[in-house]
Motif scaffolding. Structure first.
Motif, PDB file in Angstrom:
ATOM      1  N   LYS A 191      13.429   6.407  -8.904  1.00 39.30           N
ATOM      2  CA  LYS A 191      13.651   6.385  -7.452  1.00 39.30           C
ATOM      3  C   LYS A 191      14.949   5.626  -7.137  1.00 39.30           C
ATOM      4  N   GLY A 192      15.209   4.558  -7.883  1.00 43.76           N
ATOM      5  CA  GLY A 192      16.455   3.808  -7.686  1.00 43.76           C
ATOM      6  C   GLY A 192      17.674   4.659  -8.015  1.00 43.76           C
ATOM      7  N   LEU A 193      17.619   5.376  -9.128  1.00 42.59           N
ATOM      8  CA  LEU A 193      18.737   6.269  -9.474  1.00 42.59           C
ATOM      9  C   LEU A 193      18.929   7.318  -8.376  1.00 42.59           C
ATOM     10  N   THR A 194      17.816   7.877  -7.919  1.00 40.91           N
ATOM     11  CA  THR A 194      17.875   8.952  -6.929  1.00 40.91           C
ATOM     12  C   THR A 194      18.566   8.478  -5.654  1.00 40.91           C
ATOM     13  N   ASN A 195      18.155   7.295  -5.179  1.00 37.03           N
ATOM     14  CA  ASN A 195      18.722   6.811  -3.917  1.00 37.03           C
ATOM     15  C   ASN A 195      20.227   6.570  -4.041  1.00 37.03           C
ATOM     16  N   ALA A 196      20.633   5.945  -5.151  1.00 38.99           N
ATOM     17  CA  ALA A 196      22.062   5.650  -5.321  1.00 38.99           C
ATOM     18  C   ALA A 196      22.865   6.934  -5.538  1.00 38.99           C
ATOM     19  N   TRP A 197      22.331   7.841  -6.317  1.00 39.00           N
ATOM     20  CA  TRP A 197      23.044   9.094  -6.568  1.00 39.00           C
ATOM     21  C   TRP A 197      23.136   9.924  -5.276  1.00 39.00           C
ATOM     22  N   ALA A 198      22.089   9.910  -4.468  1.00 40.10           N
ATOM     23  CA  ALA A 198      22.127  10.694  -3.218  1.00 40.10           C
ATOM     24  C   ALA A 198      23.316  10.264  -2.373  1.00 40.10           C
ATOM     25  N   ARG A 199      23.514   8.940  -2.277  1.00 44.86           N
ATOM     26  CA  ARG A 199      24.621   8.450  -1.448  1.00 44.86           C
ATOM     27  C   ARG A 199      25.971   8.734  -2.104  1.00 44.86           C
ATOM     28  N   SER A 200      26.064   8.484  -3.403  1.00 46.77           N
ATOM     29  CA  SER A 200      27.388   8.631  -4.037  1.00 46.77           C
ATOM     30  C   SER A 200      27.781  10.092  -4.198  1.00 46.77           C
ATOM     31  N   LEU A 201      26.803  10.990  -4.242  1.00 49.38           N
ATOM     32  CA  LEU A 201      27.139  12.399  -4.506  1.00 49.38           C
ATOM     33  C   LEU A 201      27.147  13.262  -3.247  1.00 49.38           C
ATOM     34  N   ALA A 202      26.738  12.692  -2.119  1.00 44.81           N
ATOM     35  CA  ALA A 202      26.748  13.473  -0.863  1.00 44.81           C
ATOM     36  C   ALA A 202      28.134  14.037  -0.551  1.00 44.81           C
ATOM     37  N   PRO A 203      29.232  13.280  -0.767  1.00 46.53           N
ATOM     38  CA  PRO A 203      30.557  13.850  -0.475  1.00 46.53           C
ATOM     39  C   PRO A 203      30.881  15.065  -1.343  1.00 46.53           C
ATOM     40  N   HIS A 204      30.157  15.212  -2.442  1.00 42.94           N
ATOM     41  CA  HIS A 204      30.376  16.360  -3.339  1.00 42.94           C
ATOM     42  C   HIS A 204      29.374  17.481  -3.077  1.00 42.94           C
ATOM     43  N   LYS A 205      28.648  17.362  -1.964  1.00 40.88           N
ATOM     44  CA  LYS A 205      27.653  18.368  -1.567  1.00 40.88           C
ATOM     45  C   LYS A 205      26.556  18.555  -2.619  1.00 40.88           C
ATOM     46  N   ILE A 206      26.214  17.440  -3.253  1.00 38.50           N
ATOM     47  CA  ILE A 206      25.092  17.455  -4.196  1.00 38.50           C
ATOM     48  C   ILE A 206      23.931  16.729  -3.533  1.00 38.50           C
ATOM     49  N   ARG A 207      22.830  17.432  -3.388  1.00 35.97           N
ATOM     50  CA  ARG A 207      21.615  16.800  -2.860  1.00 35.97           C
ATOM     51  C   ARG A 207      20.825  16.229  -4.031  1.00 35.97           C
ATOM     52  N   VAL A 208      20.338  15.009  -3.865  1.00 34.39           N
ATOM     53  CA  VAL A 208      19.557  14.368  -4.933  1.00 34.39           C
ATOM     54  C   VAL A 208      18.240  13.891  -4.326  1.00 34.39           C
ATOM     55  N   ASN A 209      17.155  14.415  -4.824  1.00 29.74           N
ATOM     56  CA  ASN A 209      15.843  14.025  -4.310  1.00 29.74           C
ATOM     57  C   ASN A 209      14.912  13.708  -5.475  1.00 29.74           C
ATOM     58  N   SER A 210      13.989  12.784  -5.227  1.00 29.73           N
ATOM     59  CA  SER A 210      12.932  12.608  -6.216  1.00 29.73           C
ATOM     60  C   SER A 210      11.731  13.437  -5.773  1.00 29.73           C
ATOM     61  N   PHE A 211      10.964  13.851  -6.757  1.00 29.54           N
ATOM     62  CA  PHE A 211       9.895  14.825  -6.516  1.00 29.54           C
ATOM     63  C   PHE A 211       8.677  14.330  -7.284  1.00 29.54           C
ATOM     64  N   GLY A 212       7.699  13.832  -6.557  1.00 25.20           N
ATOM     65  CA  GLY A 212       6.549  13.236  -7.223  1.00 25.20           C
ATOM     66  C   GLY A 212       5.256  13.894  -6.786  1.00 25.20           C
ATOM     67  N   MET A 213       4.407  14.148  -7.767  1.00 21.36           N
ATOM     68  CA  MET A 213       3.167  14.840  -7.467  1.00 21.36           C
ATOM     69  C   MET A 213       1.973  14.021  -7.952  1.00 21.36           C
ATOM     70  N   GLY A 214       0.815  14.279  -7.323  1.00 18.20           N
ATOM     71  CA  GLY A 214      -0.429  13.707  -7.827  1.00 18.20           C
ATOM     72  C   GLY A 214      -1.023  14.637  -8.869  1.00 18.20           C
ATOM     73  N   ALA A 215      -2.305  14.447  -9.108  1.00 17.15           N
ATOM     74  CA  ALA A 215      -3.001  15.161 -10.188  1.00 17.15           C
ATOM     75  C   ALA A 215      -2.725  16.666 -10.149  1.00 17.15           C
ATOM     76  N   THR A 216      -2.138  17.143 -11.236  1.00 12.01           N
ATOM     77  CA  THR A 216      -1.800  18.555 -11.391  1.00 12.01           C
ATOM     78  C   THR A 216      -2.301  18.990 -12.766  1.00 12.01           C
ATOM     79  N   ALA A 217      -2.955  20.142 -12.804  1.00 11.66           N
ATOM     80  CA  ALA A 217      -3.633  20.575 -14.042  1.00 11.66           C
ATOM     81  C   ALA A 217      -2.638  21.017 -15.108  1.00 11.66           C
ATOM     82  N   THR A 218      -2.152  20.068 -15.866  1.00  9.85           N
ATOM     83  CA  THR A 218      -1.207  20.318 -16.971  1.00  9.85           C
ATOM     84  C   THR A 218      -1.800  19.708 -18.243  1.00  9.85           C
ATOM     85  N   PRO A 219      -1.195  19.993 -19.407  1.00 10.58           N
ATOM     86  CA  PRO A 219      -1.673  19.325 -20.627  1.00 10.58           C
ATOM     87  C   PRO A 219      -1.671  17.795 -20.496  1.00 10.58           C
ATOM     88  N   MET A 220      -0.664  17.222 -19.806  1.00 13.38           N
ATOM     89  CA  MET A 220      -0.630  15.761 -19.658  1.00 13.38           C
ATOM     90  C   MET A 220      -1.863  15.267 -18.911  1.00 13.38           C
TER      91      MET A 220
END
Ligand SMILES: NC(=O)c1ccc[n+]([C@@H]2O[C@H](COP(=O)([O-])OP(=O)(O)OC[C@H]3O[C@@H](n4cnc5c(N)ncnc54)[C@H](O)[C@@H]3O)[C@@H](O)[C@H]2O)c1
Length: 287
Positions: A191-220
């Motif tokens: 989340k820390g990387l995401t927030n800093a990258w979002a700000r530093s990369l916005a001038p380059h038109k790069i969107r940076v988001n974190s994506f977190g999910m709860g229980a999802t039926a995967t092998p993990m």
């Protein structure tokens, strides 16, 4: 086959199983060409399945914790696809920890294992890929967990849609689980990387988001349960992957710096931006 992402070039780590595989297939079904890596050679079968969808797909066995592997994979992906527009840093691992009982050797081993794959892996993937994204803008999505905000305050939207929310109507700080000190620290680091990258990369038109999910039926998740029944309202990898595509489809004027969160028992849909995304937008507007 959709065409929403036709002509876009996407990279997904940890795509040999679970959510990463579902992201790769969903991106391809939306028309994107995709490059995949996984530490397990199951990624080759996913590559073959995706090629059957009629898009360009390339795969490499690579460990995201290893800098040479990541650099070779990302450079190879850009070469094979002719550039990169979408990066999904998904590969992750979990181990249950117990600060009161673990001996020091286990504590250190767990830390190195999870930090290396989860936090270092996302860092290496992002830093190797950003020079390609800078060329035309694009999307960088870093996978976290619902432990960043556990279905309660301070999210900016209500939980009226929840079938299952222990914290509905309760103000509760963002928390993780008691058996997840290292896992959660690795994901909060992302989340820390995401927030800093979002700000530093916005001038380059790069969107940076974190994506977190709860229980999802995967092998993990199913492995973690060890035969116990899944949480009511457990999400499907395909449902979560559909939300990832919706996030990318927002396009260059969509959110950045957001902490997208999906919870078991809630509808698996793209929520409105949370506090992080709103604050990031306000910062960028002031800049
Ligand atoms: N499934 C859930 O309920 C859940 C919940 C919250 C967050 N997540 C996160 O979603 C991501 C994917 O989880 P999942 O449930 O699909 O896991 P999974 O274990 O089912 O699949 C993960 C894939 O990543 C690969 N991988 C592991 N270490 C790797 C490495 N060092 N380099 C390259 N590939 C590697 C594995 O071989 C596997 O194919 C992880 O970051 C996880 O923390 C999952």
């Amino acid at each position: 086959m959709g065409t929403t992402l036709k002509g876009r070039r996407a990279l997904v780590t940890g795509a040999g199983a679970g959510l990463g595989k579902a992201y790769a297939i969903a991106l391809a079904q939306a028309g994107a060409d995709v490059a995949l890596c996984d530490v397990n050679d199951s990624v080759k079968a996913v590559r073959d399945e995706i090629r059957g969808l009629g898009v360009n797909c390339w795969a490499k066995v690579a460990d995201v914790a290893k800098k040479k592997h990541v650099k070779a994979f990302v450079d190879g992906a850009a070469d094979k696809l002719g550039g990169l527009d979408i990066v999904v840093a998904n590969a992750g691992v979990v181990r249950v920890t117990n600060p009161a009982k673990d001996d020091f050797s286990k504590a250190v081993d767990d830390f190195e294992f999870m930090m290396d794959v989860n936090l270092r892996g996302v860092y290496l993937t992002g830093r190797a890929a950003i020079p390609y994204l800078v060329e035309n803008g694009g999307d960088l999505i870093n996978v976290t967990t619902d432990h960043i905000h556990t279905c309660g305050w301070p999210e900016t939207h209500s939980h009226d849609d929840a079938q299952l929310c222990n914290w509905k109507d309760v103000q509760r700080s963002a928390v993780g689980g008691p058996g997840f000190d290292v896992y959660d620290a690795s994901k909060w680091g992302i989340k820390g990387l995401t927030n800093a990258w979002a700000r530093s990369l916005a001038p380059h038109k790069i969107r940076v988001n974190s994506f977190g999910m709860g229980a999802t039926a995967t092998p993990m998740y199913l492995g973690f349960l060890g035969g116990r029944p899944p949480a009511p309202g457990v999400m499907t990898p395909e449902g979560v992957a559909g939300v990832l595509v919706d996030l990318i489809t927002e396009g260059p004027n969509g959110r950045t710096g957001d902490c997208v969160q999906l919870w078991a028992g809630h509808p698996t849909v793209l929520p409105p931006p949370m506090l992080d995304g709103i604050l990031c937008a306000a910062d960028l507007a002031r800049a």
